[in-house]
Motif scaffolding. Structure first.
Motif, PDB file in Angstrom:
ATOM      1  N   ASP A 191      81.641  79.835  20.996  1.00 16.02           N
ATOM      2  CA  ASP A 191      82.241  80.873  21.588  1.00 16.02           C
ATOM      3  C   ASP A 191      82.575  82.231  20.798  1.00 16.02           C
ATOM      4  N   TYR A 192      82.695  81.743  19.449  1.00 19.47           N
ATOM      5  CA  TYR A 192      82.973  82.929  18.534  1.00 19.47           C
ATOM      6  C   TYR A 192      81.471  83.695  18.358  1.00 19.47           C
ATOM      7  N   ARG A 216      81.633  87.539  18.782  1.00 18.57           N
ATOM      8  CA  ARG A 216      81.748  88.215  17.330  1.00 18.57           C
ATOM      9  C   ARG A 216      81.689  89.692  17.455  1.00 18.57           C
ATOM     10  N   ASN A 269      80.136  86.343   9.219  1.00 26.37           N
ATOM     11  CA  ASN A 269      80.453  85.236   9.837  1.00 26.37           C
ATOM     12  C   ASN A 269      81.469  84.553   8.775  1.00 26.37           C
TER      13      ASN A 269
END
Length: 192
Positions: free
Chosen positions: A9-10, A14, A128
């Motif tokens: 989901d990230y 992002r 990240n």
């Protein structure tokens, strides 16, 4: 491997946060150590480590800005005071900038282009990693990443060059998503 829904989901959502919207605080020493560890865990064919990192933080951000303004003035004597002030602020307001330097190695196993890609992966992994610790980041290149005098002032040695600057801080905004290409625009299947 099991599905990692949080990571999935990230990655689907992002979004970089521009340097103008990065504020104090930045990572503490322990967080920074982990961000750097994650950032340097990248594909590296031949284990060449064809990159180095330069940290710019604290009052050094102001000192670097002054030096960039001096170089910019030498490059462009007509640069006015607002232009010089913009150069002085290149590493502000973000509390931390990590310069990623491409440092190619002689290798018959990994061509220079592949080594360059490894250095680019460091930039993206740093972004990240910053988000993983609750910070925001943006990966940019600027004129000083291509200017020989500026590169040397920032720490590049002979044969090296910057592939990016990763600015990290606490986000002051949550950016809206931008339009992305559709898969039909960018994906095709090879046919014989």
């Amino acid at each position: 491997m099991p599905v990692n829904a949080a990571l999935r989901d990230y990655l689907k959502t992002r979004r970089s946060v521009g340097i103008a919207f990065l504020r104090e605080p930045g990572p503490n020493a322990q967080e920074l150590n982990e961000i750097l560890t994650i950032g340097t865990r990248v594909p590296d064919h031949g284990k060449l480590t064809p990159w180095r990192l330069i940290l710019i933080e604290g009052d050094d951000r102001i000192k670097v800005g002054e030096k960039l303004a001096e170089i910019a003035r030498r490059n462009n004597p007509a640069l006015d005071e607002p232009g010089l002030e913009m150069e002085r602020r290149q590493f502000l307001p973000a509390p931390l900038t990590i310069g990623v330097i491409f440092s190619p190695r002689q290798s018959t196993k990994a061509p220079e282009f592949e080594q360059l890609l490894s250095a680019g992966n460091v930039c993206f992994n740093l972004v990240n990693a910053a988000f993983a610790f609750g910070y925001a980041a943006t990966w940019v290149t600027r004129w000083f990443g291509f200017d020989t005098a500026a590169q040397q002032m920032l720490g590049a040695r002979g044969g090296e060059r910057f592939v990016g600057f990763v600015h990290i801080g606490t986000p002051a905004i949550t950016p809206d998503d931008r339009e992305r290409p559709t898969l039909e625009q960018v994906v095709s299947r090879w046919r014989s």
